[in-house]
Design an enzyme around this catalytic site. Structure first.
Site, PDB file in Angstrom:
ATOM      1  N   SER A  72       0.847  -1.195   0.000  1.00 57.20           N
ATOM      2  CA  SER A  72       0.000   0.000   0.000  1.00 57.20           C
ATOM      3  C   SER A  72       0.878   1.238   0.000  1.00 57.20           C
ATOM      4  O   SER A  72       2.088   1.165   0.194  1.00 57.20           O
ATOM      5  CB  SER A  72      -0.939   0.030   1.223  1.00 57.20           C
ATOM      6  OG  SER A  72      -0.186   0.156   2.424  1.00 57.20           O
ATOM      7  N   TYR A 120       8.389   6.922  17.164  1.00 60.29           N
ATOM      8  CA  TYR A 120       8.482   6.817  15.703  1.00 60.29           C
ATOM      9  C   TYR A 120       9.579   7.739  15.174  1.00 60.29           C
ATOM     10  O   TYR A 120      10.399   7.336  14.340  1.00 60.29           O
ATOM     11  CB  TYR A 120       7.136   7.177  15.078  1.00 60.29           C
ATOM     12  CG  TYR A 120       7.136   7.231  13.570  1.00 60.29           C
ATOM     13  CD1 TYR A 120       6.932   6.075  12.812  1.00 60.29           C
ATOM     14  CD2 TYR A 120       7.342   8.431  12.893  1.00 60.29           C
ATOM     15  CE1 TYR A 120       6.934   6.121  11.424  1.00 60.29           C
ATOM     16  CE2 TYR A 120       7.343   8.489  11.510  1.00 60.29           C
ATOM     17  CZ  TYR A 120       7.140   7.328  10.780  1.00 60.29           C
ATOM     18  OH  TYR A 120       7.139   7.387   9.407  1.00 60.29           O
TER      19      TYR A 120
END
Length: 250
Positions: free
Chosen positions: A17, A151
């Protein structure tokens, strides 16, 4: 007209994706034999159909070393060499300091740092000298984002990998560069932003902070990856290329 990646073997992890899918398709359209990975078989099968050309899907979680080994076993059986690795698999979730759990930390670093490290290291025996490695970093590698510190730290690590690995691989003339997308219109981003109207509102707000006046498209990131992977970038090594509409430059 010759295709830029004709007769090249390219690895794209996290290719089911978003940026990974768009990049895998771009490589295939330029004549490459592409191996893509994804965690879910149904999504992987759909991606293979979308990509077309000479594409092979290998199910796996790049945070697991056995799955990385299975990927390269598949490459060995079909081709015996690799020209390009796009180490793209990864992701993250919001968690503010004070609510970060060990599981959140571990899963993010396993996917984004451990996975990238061993995806590249385990590719080296098959990599041709003069090949190219592109790592997916992020604009968060140099700019702060609320509740996104884990992150962001993983993406700073990725950027550091590129700087150091060019020294480790210099005798083999293998280039290593990092691509750092900004806000990009993907299904993963929509999910991160809460989906639906909430996600659209967040993207609209962020678009107002970007000099280009809009968020990016996966295909735009893909073009930059192909540039870094190609001979057009033969003297580009160790850089972090921001593809973000200018956001981190202001």
């Amino acid at each position: 007209m010759a295709q830029k990646f004709e007769n090249k073997v390219v690895i794209v992890t996290g290719g089911t994706s978003g940026i990974g899918l768009a990049t895998a398709k771009a490589f295939a359209d330029e004549g490459a034999s592409v191996f893509v990975t994804g965690r879910r078989q149904a999504a992987l099968d759909a991606a293979v159909k979308t990509i077309g050309g000479r594409v092979t899907g290998v199910q796996g979680d790049m945070g697991k070393l056995a799955d990385i080994d299975r990927l390269y076993d598949a490459v060995q059986q079909k081709h015996g060499h690799i020209d390009v690795v796009f180490a793209n698999a990864g992701g993250g979730e919001f968690a503010a300091l004070g609510s970060i759990t060990e599981e959140h930390y571990q899963s993010t670093f396993d996917s984004n740092v451990k996975g990238v490290l061993f995806t590249v290291q385990k590719a080296l025996p098959l990599m041709r000298d003069g090949g190219s490695i592109v790592l997916t970093s992020s604009t968060t590698s140099i700019s702060g984002t609320p509740a996104f510190s884990v992150y962001s730290a993983t993406k700073a690590a990725i950027r550091s990998f590129a700087r150091n690995w060019i020294l480790d691989l210099k005798d083999r003339h293998i280039r290593v560069n990092a691509i750092s997308p900004g806000v990009t219109d993907t299904a993963g981003l929509n999910e991160l932003f809460g989906g639906g109207d909430q996600a659209q509102g967040t993207k609209d707000y962020l678009a107002g902070l970007i000099p280009a006046g809009r968020v990016g498209q996966p295909e735009e990131i893909a073009k930059a990856v192909l540039f870094l992977a190609s001979d057009d970038a033969s003297f580009v090594n160790g850089v972090e290329l921001f593809v973000d509409g200018g956001q981190v430059q202001i």
